[in-house]
Design a protein around this motif. Structure first.
Motif, short mmCIF file in Angstrom:
data_model
loop_
_atom_site.label_atom_id
_atom_site.label_comp_id
_atom_site.label_asym_id
_atom_site.label_seq_id
_atom_site.Cartn_x
_atom_site.Cartn_y
_atom_site.Cartn_z
N PRO A 30 9.15 11.14 -15.29
CA PRO A 30 8.55 11.08 -16.62
C PRO A 30 7.32 10.17 -16.73
O PRO A 30 6.56 10.27 -17.68
N ALA A 31 7.15 9.27 -15.74
CA ALA A 31 5.98 8.37 -15.73
C ALA A 31 5.42 8.31 -14.31
O ALA A 31 5.58 7.32 -13.61
N PRO A 32 4.74 9.38 -13.87
CA PRO A 32 4.25 9.42 -12.49
C PRO A 32 3.18 8.38 -12.16
O PRO A 32 2.90 8.15 -10.99
N TRP A 33 2.60 7.76 -13.16
CA TRP A 33 1.60 6.72 -12.90
C TRP A 33 2.24 5.39 -12.50
O TRP A 33 1.57 4.51 -11.96
N LEU A 34 3.53 5.24 -12.75
CA LEU A 34 4.23 4.03 -12.33
C LEU A 34 4.73 4.22 -10.91
O LEU A 34 5.48 5.14 -10.62
N MET A 35 4.28 3.36 -10.02
CA MET A 35 4.60 3.50 -8.60
C MET A 35 5.53 2.39 -8.13
O MET A 35 5.43 1.25 -8.57
N TYR A 36 6.40 2.77 -7.23
CA TYR A 36 7.29 1.81 -6.57
C TYR A 36 6.73 1.49 -5.19
O TYR A 36 6.31 2.38 -4.47
N ASP A 37 6.71 0.19 -4.86
CA ASP A 37 6.36 -0.19 -3.50
C ASP A 37 7.48 -1.08 -2.97
O ASP A 37 8.04 -1.88 -3.71
N PRO A 38 7.84 -0.93 -1.70
CA PRO A 38 8.97 -1.67 -1.15
C PRO A 38 8.68 -3.12 -0.72
O PRO A 38 9.53 -3.75 -0.10
N SER A 39 7.53 -3.65 -1.07
CA SER A 39 7.22 -5.03 -0.66
C SER A 39 8.19 -6.05 -1.25
O SER A 39 8.42 -7.10 -0.65
N GLY A 40 8.75 -5.74 -2.40
CA GLY A 40 9.70 -6.65 -3.03
C GLY A 40 10.96 -6.87 -2.19
O GLY A 40 11.59 -7.93 -2.27
N PHE B 212 0.81 -1.22 0.00
CA PHE B 212 0.00 0.00 0.00
C PHE B 212 0.85 1.27 0.00
O PHE B 212 0.32 2.37 -0.15
N VAL B 213 2.17 1.11 0.17
CA VAL B 213 3.08 2.26 0.11
C VAL B 213 3.48 2.44 -1.35
O VAL B 213 4.22 1.63 -1.91
N GLU B 214 2.96 3.46 -1.97
CA GLU B 214 3.23 3.68 -3.40
C GLU B 214 3.97 5.00 -3.57
O GLU B 214 3.47 6.06 -3.19
N ILE B 215 5.17 4.91 -4.12
CA ILE B 215 6.05 6.07 -4.26
C ILE B 215 6.35 6.30 -5.73
O ILE B 215 6.86 5.40 -6.41
N PRO B 216 6.07 7.49 -6.25
CA PRO B 216 6.46 7.79 -7.63
C PRO B 216 7.96 8.09 -7.68
O PRO B 216 8.42 9.08 -7.12
N ILE B 217 8.73 7.21 -8.30
CA ILE B 217 10.19 7.38 -8.31
C ILE B 217 10.72 7.79 -9.68
O ILE B 217 11.92 8.04 -9.82
#
Length: 193
Positions: free
Chosen positions: A50-60, A42-47
């Motif tokens: 150029p593509a703010p719709w792609l989110m990074y989450d640290p669950s990996g 549920f932690v979604e970070i735009p990293i």
């Protein structure tokens, strides 16, 4: 009649099993890792601006640490179960499938190589192999899956590979590898007491 008092002692510092079965400690730790990974979905970070719709989450990171500490099978469980559970709260089957693909493709090959080679060299080699496998899986997965649930065509996805998909996924993989490299040894020491 002499009776041998010798017993077999496993020298595998990652083993918490007896006779091939998972111990209670390993099951409980895996459940805790799955719960932590689930929260982190549920932690979604735009990293990648150029593509703010792609989110990074640290669950990996949690799945990667689980794979290094307990083995590739546990890593795969921690990479898959939180996303399956999240589907009950956020019905985004295709996005969750992509997250599972990225997580499993990174942690399983990395753990296999790291365990086979051993030491810091094995960890570095595992991360390199896992990174390449995950990057390829993410690109191919996007080419196949994205047109299934968006109005974007396969040709448009292919056109996004170099400017968007490649750098975003590479950045995500690097973040997961760096943080995992920093935390996996202390976590391993904690759970293998």
């Amino acid at each position: 009649m002499a009776v041998s008092t010798r017993t077999h002692v496993s020298h595998d510092s990652h083993s918490t099993t007896t006779g091939g079965a998972w111990s209670t400690q390993r099951i409980a730790t895996t459940a805790l890792l799955c719960a932590l990974a689930f929260v982190l979905t549920f932690v979604e970070i735009p990293i990648f601006p150029p593509a703010p719709w792609l989110m990074y989450d640290p669950s990996g990171i949690v799945a990667f640490v689980a794979a290094l500490v307990y083995g590739p099978a546990t890593g795969a469980v921690v990479a898959v179960l939180p996303w399956v559970l999240k589907t009950l709260f956020s019905f985004n089957v295709w996005g969750h499938l992509m997250a599972i693909l990225a997580g499993v493709a990174l942690c399983v090959p990395a753990a296999l190589v790291a365990r086979g080679v051993g030491g810091t060299r094995g960890l570095a080699a595992g991360m390199a192999v896992g990174g390449v496998v995950s990057l390829a899986a993410c690109i191919l997965g996007n080419i196949v899956v994205t047109p299934l649930y968006t109005a974007v065509s396969t040709a448009e996805v292919v056109a996004m590979i170099v400017p968007i998909l490649l750098p975003f996924n590479l950045l995500k993989i690097i973040l997961n590898c760096v943080v995992t490299a920093l935390v996996q040894r202390p976590v391993s020491a904690l759970v293998n007491r």
